[in-house]
Design a protein around this motif. Sequence first.
Motif, PDB file in Angstrom:
ATOM      1  N   SER A 104     -13.521 -10.294  -0.523  1.00 54.45           N
ATOM      2  CA  SER A 104     -12.979  -9.890   0.170  1.00 54.45           C
ATOM      3  C   SER A 104     -12.526 -10.864   1.112  1.00 54.45           C
ATOM      4  O   SER A 104     -11.321 -11.354   1.399  1.00 54.45           O
ATOM      5  CB  SER A 104     -13.561  -8.911   0.783  1.00 54.45           C
ATOM      6  OG  SER A 104     -12.728  -8.379   2.554  1.00 54.45           O
TER       7      SER A 104
ATOM      8  N   TYR B  98     -12.304  -1.706  -6.245  1.00 46.17           N
ATOM      9  CA  TYR B  98     -12.404  -1.109  -5.677  1.00 46.17           C
ATOM     10  C   TYR B  98     -13.301  -0.835  -4.441  1.00 46.17           C
ATOM     11  O   TYR B  98     -13.016  -1.340  -3.440  1.00 46.17           O
ATOM     12  CB  TYR B  98     -12.344   0.306  -5.694  1.00 46.17           C
ATOM     13  CG  TYR B  98     -11.214   0.871  -6.350  1.00 46.17           C
ATOM     14  CD1 TYR B  98     -10.272   1.009  -5.664  1.00 46.17           C
ATOM     15  CD2 TYR B  98     -10.966   1.419  -7.308  1.00 46.17           C
ATOM     16  CE1 TYR B  98      -8.690   1.933  -5.491  1.00 46.17           C
ATOM     17  CE2 TYR B  98      -9.591   1.946  -7.909  1.00 46.17           C
ATOM     18  CZ  TYR B  98      -8.913   2.004  -7.042  1.00 46.17           C
ATOM     19  OH  TYR B  98      -7.830   2.128  -7.795  1.00 46.17           O
TER      20      TYR B  98
ATOM     21  N   GLN C  66     -11.900  -4.015  -1.998  1.00 46.47           N
ATOM     22  CA  GLN C  66     -10.968  -3.006  -1.481  1.00 46.47           C
ATOM     23  C   GLN C  66     -11.391  -2.718  -0.338  1.00 46.47           C
ATOM     24  O   GLN C  66     -11.438  -2.145   1.183  1.00 46.47           O
ATOM     25  CB  GLN C  66     -10.018  -1.838  -2.155  1.00 46.47           C
ATOM     26  CG  GLN C  66      -9.248  -1.353  -1.116  1.00 46.47           C
ATOM     27  CD  GLN C  66      -8.211  -0.054  -1.922  1.00 46.47           C
ATOM     28  OE1 GLN C  66      -8.098   0.320  -1.299  1.00 46.47           O
ATOM     29  NE2 GLN C  66      -8.044  -0.205  -2.879  1.00 46.47           N
TER      30      GLN C  66
ATOM     31  N   ILE D 209     -11.558  -2.941   4.031  1.00 43.82           N
ATOM     32  CA  ILE D 209     -10.965  -2.031   4.712  1.00 43.82           C
ATOM     33  C   ILE D 209     -12.268  -1.882   5.998  1.00 43.82           C
ATOM     34  O   ILE D 209     -11.446  -1.442   7.278  1.00 43.82           O
ATOM     35  CB  ILE D 209     -11.154  -0.061   3.961  1.00 43.82           C
ATOM     36  CG1 ILE D 209      -9.538  -0.663   3.499  1.00 43.82           C
ATOM     37  CG2 ILE D 209     -10.651  -0.078   5.018  1.00 43.82           C
ATOM     38  CD1 ILE D 209      -8.479  -1.543   4.250  1.00 43.82           C
TER      39      ILE D 209
ATOM     40  N   LYS E 148      -2.700   7.351   3.144  1.00 40.18           N
ATOM     41  CA  LYS E 148      -3.298   6.343   1.720  1.00 40.18           C
ATOM     42  C   LYS E 148      -1.788   5.889   1.143  1.00 40.18           C
ATOM     43  O   LYS E 148      -1.463   6.964   1.681  1.00 40.18           O
ATOM     44  CB  LYS E 148      -4.407   7.300   0.929  1.00 40.18           C
ATOM     45  CG  LYS E 148      -5.376   7.984   1.758  1.00 40.18           C
ATOM     46  CD  LYS E 148      -6.575   6.539   1.387  1.00 40.18           C
ATOM     47  CE  LYS E 148      -7.978   7.226   2.158  1.00 40.18           C
ATOM     48  NZ  LYS E 148      -8.131   7.970   3.409  1.00 40.18           N
TER      49      LYS E 148
ATOM     50  N   GLY F 218      -4.331   2.291  -2.027  1.00 43.86           N
ATOM     51  CA  GLY F 218      -4.444   1.868  -0.792  1.00 43.86           C
ATOM     52  C   GLY F 218      -5.017   2.706   0.440  1.00 43.86           C
ATOM     53  O   GLY F 218      -4.459   3.768   0.737  1.00 43.86           O
ATOM     54  N   HIS F 219      -5.288   2.020   1.336  1.00 43.15           N
ATOM     55  CA  HIS F 219      -5.442   2.516   2.732  1.00 43.15           C
ATOM     56  C   HIS F 219      -4.431   2.028   3.529  1.00 43.15           C
ATOM     57  O   HIS F 219      -4.444   1.025   3.435  1.00 43.15           O
ATOM     58  CB  HIS F 219      -6.553   2.185   3.063  1.00 43.15           C
ATOM     59  CG  HIS F 219      -8.119   3.064   2.815  1.00 43.15           C
ATOM     60  ND1 HIS F 219      -8.456   2.423   1.330  1.00 43.15           N
ATOM     61  CD2 HIS F 219      -9.056   3.237   3.472  1.00 43.15           C
ATOM     62  CE1 HIS F 219      -9.414   2.742   1.427  1.00 43.15           C
ATOM     63  NE2 HIS F 219     -10.410   3.939   2.004  1.00 43.15           N
TER      64      HIS F 219
ATOM     65  N   ASN G 191      -5.918  -3.586  -1.779  1.00 43.60           N
ATOM     66  CA  ASN G 191      -5.462  -3.006  -0.484  1.00 43.60           C
ATOM     67  C   ASN G 191      -4.202  -2.449  -1.484  1.00 43.60           C
ATOM     68  O   ASN G 191      -3.552  -1.943  -1.035  1.00 43.60           O
ATOM     69  CB  ASN G 191      -4.755  -2.969   0.602  1.00 43.60           C
ATOM     70  CG  ASN G 191      -5.643  -1.246   0.746  1.00 43.60           C
ATOM     71  OD1 ASN G 191      -5.973  -0.535   1.038  1.00 43.60           O
ATOM     72  ND2 ASN G 191      -4.785  -1.404   2.459  1.00 43.60           N
TER      73      ASN G 191
ATOM     74  N   SER H  83      -0.250  -3.613  -1.003  1.00 47.90           N
ATOM     75  CA  SER H  83      -0.438  -2.974   0.396  1.00 47.90           C
ATOM     76  C   SER H  83       0.173  -4.012   1.854  1.00 47.90           C
ATOM     77  O   SER H  83      -0.323  -5.005   1.611  1.00 47.90           O
ATOM     78  CB  SER H  83      -1.254  -2.032   1.724  1.00 47.90           C
ATOM     79  OG  SER H  83      -1.604  -0.896   1.184  1.00 47.90           O
TER      80      SER H  83
END
Length: 260
Positions: free
Chosen positions: A9, A38, A41, A45, A58, A79-80, A157, A160
């Motif tokens: 990350s 994930y 990710q 987040i 999402k 993704g968020h 993510n 995004s």
Amino acid sequence: MSDKAVKFSEHLEQAVLRGRGVEPLTSLDPELTVEEAYQVQLATINKKVKAGSRIVGKKIGLTSLAMQKLLGVDQPDYGHLLDDMVVENGGTIPFQRVLQPRVEGEIAFVLKKDLIGPRVSTLDVLLATDYVLPALEIVDSRVADWKIKLQDTVADNASSGLYVLGGKPVKVDEVDLTHVGMVLYKNGEMVNTGVGAAALGNPATCVAWLANKLFEFGITLKAGEVILSGALSAAVNAEPGDYFSARLAHLGEVSVQFSK
């Protein structure tokens, strides 16, 4: 959260701090799994939420067969969406906010009820949806030159960036989502067309997939959340000064400008 997830990350975060893409995670660790991606990710987040960002929805990616074949996968990813990713309809995006942006037209769902997997159906999604809107998603990658595999985009993510909601709220029983046509314009010229059926046959099916996938992570889609259901055509590169708009039949128009 594993040490690897936190480390990877932080690696992706370097792209934002430096203003240029970084090496793919799959180059650093060729054995990286989708499940581990994930977790990367979620590490990102969680850090952003602790810093004050708020999860507002999402996004679903890789909903077209073409994109799935390109990355050698047989299912979408997700993704968020955070509150600081929203751009006002007709607004301007300072180009320094993005690294290597691409623009997609899609249909956004706004939920009025929670959706809890693992057995959510397309009908369940329609019943839980308050309304739909036209949307532009500005996908972006922290990985240099978009040299990504599935694990890279999941960790990032789902690539995004930002998103724009437009048009006016339309109830799902007032429109056939599979036949909603979309035309994407760049600087006034048509660059892409698409239709609702391009997203897994029905954009609502994409949202059902998401609700069921999130069950694996103990996450629920909540009332009030925005769900970007997937691109209706290929993403288009954006450069400084570009103006994008999309018109979706029965849903209206959405637009955004990039600063020079």
